[in-house]
Design an enzyme around this catalytic site. Sequence first.
Site, mmCIF file in Angstrom:
data_model
loop_
_atom_site.group_PDB
_atom_site.id
_atom_site.type_symbol
_atom_site.label_atom_id
_atom_site.label_comp_id
_atom_site.label_asym_id
_atom_site.label_seq_id
_atom_site.Cartn_x
_atom_site.Cartn_y
_atom_site.Cartn_z
ATOM 1 N N ALA A 1 43.680 38.326 51.775
ATOM 2 C CA ALA A 1 43.547 37.024 52.416
ATOM 3 C C ALA A 1 42.094 36.603 52.533
ATOM 4 O O ALA A 1 41.768 35.426 52.450
ATOM 5 C CB ALA A 1 44.194 37.066 53.792
ATOM 6 N N SER A 2 41.192 37.568 52.710
ATOM 7 C CA SER A 2 39.786 37.221 52.935
ATOM 8 C C SER A 2 38.835 37.812 51.907
ATOM 9 O O SER A 2 37.629 37.597 51.987
ATOM 10 C CB SER A 2 39.353 37.705 54.325
ATOM 11 N N ALA A 3 39.356 38.569 50.934
ATOM 12 C CA ALA A 3 38.456 39.235 49.987
ATOM 13 C C ALA A 3 39.160 39.506 48.668
ATOM 14 O O ALA A 3 40.390 39.559 48.600
ATOM 15 C CB ALA A 3 37.930 40.542 50.585
ATOM 16 N N VAL B 1 38.945 42.325 45.376
ATOM 17 C CA VAL B 1 38.436 43.653 45.044
ATOM 18 C C VAL B 1 38.267 43.763 43.529
ATOM 19 O O VAL B 1 39.190 43.462 42.765
ATOM 20 C CB VAL B 1 39.366 44.760 45.560
ATOM 21 N N LYS C 1 34.494 45.179 47.153
ATOM 22 C CA LYS C 1 35.278 44.224 47.936
ATOM 23 C C LYS C 1 34.384 43.056 48.307
ATOM 24 O O LYS C 1 33.525 43.168 49.181
ATOM 25 C CB LYS C 1 35.835 44.904 49.185
ATOM 26 N N ASP D 1 46.320 47.298 61.139
ATOM 27 C CA ASP D 1 46.910 46.832 59.879
ATOM 28 C C ASP D 1 47.329 48.005 58.998
ATOM 29 O O ASP D 1 47.065 48.038 57.796
ATOM 30 C CB ASP D 1 45.920 45.930 59.141
#
Length: 677
Positions: A364-366, A368, A382, A482
Amino acid sequence: MRSFSFLLFLVCFCLLFDFNFPSFLPASNVSLYGDARLRNNAISLTQQHNCPASSSSSGVGKALYLYPIRFLDHITNKTASFFCRFSFSIIRSPLCSFGDGIAFLITSNADSLSLSKGYMGLPGPALNPQDSFIAVEFDTSSDPSLGDISSNHIGIDVNTVVSFAAIDAVSVGIDLKSGRQITAWIEYSDSSKLIQVWVSYIQIRPPSPILVAQVDLSEHFKEYMHVGFSASNGQGSAVHIVDHWRFKTYATLSSVTPKDVSEKGDCLMCYPENPMNNYRPGTHNGRRKSVVEMALGLGGLAAFVVSIIVILFVIVFLVIKKKRGIGRRAKESRINRVPRRLSIAEIRSATMGFHRSRIIGQGASATVFKGYLPSCGSVAVKRFDQAGIECARNPFITEFATMVGCLRHENLVQLQGWCCEGTVLALLYEYLPNGSLDKVLHKNSSSAIFLSWKQRINIVLGVASALSYLHEECERQIIHRDVKACNIMLDAEFNAKLGDFGLAEVYEHSSAMRAATIPAGTMGYLAPEYVFYGVPSVKSDVYSFGVVMLEVVTGKRPVDDDGAVLVDRVWGFWEKGKLIEAADSELVGLFNTLEVERVLMVGLSCVHPNHEKRPTVNEAARILRGEAPLPILPQRKPAVVFQSVSSADSDETLNLSGDNSPCTDDVTWVTPRTDFG
């Protein structure tokens, strides 16, 4: 001392037997073209010259095996596979730029030689339609018009110098311009229609190829083809040297007779570092070695092979004694390595400029990327999206602060470095070749890997070890928030490593208060009290760990595409007294029934709706290892009961679940099906 004496005896034994091998001169079975010359039992394809190149020097050289090799049988329609191994080096002339590079070549026209810049002597655009060539190029120049991806790349060509598959050599740790000797292995399998290329600075083939391409060469092979090398300098100047060359076809063609050695489908030629391999195939006009010479050669070969096997056996025995200690020290070195800051140039070089072909994961935010750094080897880079910088909770800062703190554990993905420069926010982690548990367990990748029961229980215990460390052994308590299958990575031996700390919360062990937050995580893994109150705790991590356990044993997702909830499904089997039937059907007959039931029972205890009834991760691990008794589970899934927060003095409760619920409404609690955060 005994081992040394034994090795000395073997050496003396070999020296006492002086076998007469056929004489070998490279000139006797190699044809040279252009600037190619013999030099110290090696082939120098190009020579040094002044810059720019003079008109008297073509700057192009080619060396081909003297006799054509048979690749195709038109009668049976069989095609030969081949294997090639050779060592080469490219040495630049002083005050000059590098030349075009060197190429391994299979061609139907021995006389075809291109003088065009950037072509490495390979056939040019005016290629006769009746001719054909296949090449693996080691290119040290960059010409966008030829599709070059960099001035230091390896590519596969078929009938054109525009490679249909290529890779930047620096990205896999090889610098073609270093002047060092490089060994290459090239293998084509006709059965799988696959060509693979390996490269290394040492003469031991790496476990994985750096370039793999699907191509049917039977469409391009002629019955007989010439094999060798070509190189060119263009406007630069470098010496392209080839030595230790071995080539072999390993598919026997049906129309060959035993006497016809040259067409036997097996061609082997090496330079004199190993004279045992230097026997010459016979010529097309029927010249053959004498019976005596051949017998001596084969006898020497047999003795040599036996000696080598014995010596290798002794060496392997000695090495194995040290292997455990070396492995342990290497693991400690990786875990204790201090992360370092890297420049944006290093990050871009490692990932080929964040090229899309290097992407191995998306969150969602990165994003890889797979990368390579000489100091670390393969890494997972990442890169965080800049959009997250303005958010109240920056995932990059959260993860970086958590990882740099005290996270040094063999079951945690290790941070190697970071970059915070310009527009790049990136964290570098160790690269784990088997990817995430989610991809392997649910067959989300192209390679269908089956996890055995032993591997699955080892993964569960590895995750338990990591969470126990976070909850109880760190200087500050860390709640992951998570824990899920796609955040559990697998190394080459399928050991589990927990990663992705972008949602982690760090607390002092003495802290009794937890602030309420917006629940963050993934559907199917969130504890009910965390969703209701928004307050994370070690027990909410325990719940997620319990879901992972059930997922590993059953092979099912936390929430199926049809909406079925895994936790409810396993509780249903427990209530019917048929818990073992919840196990993955692929494991039937391949596991210990008592072990599977134990893991499922521990999983259910971890997903107990009442967080106070859940064990700690450490307690769960002790039960899994058989060091503590099995948990006592209710006969039916308990109701989910929350204390109302409408009034501080209220005794009102909210009951949301269970077949034993006193509520009149038949409402079954399920894990949330939406992503939060």
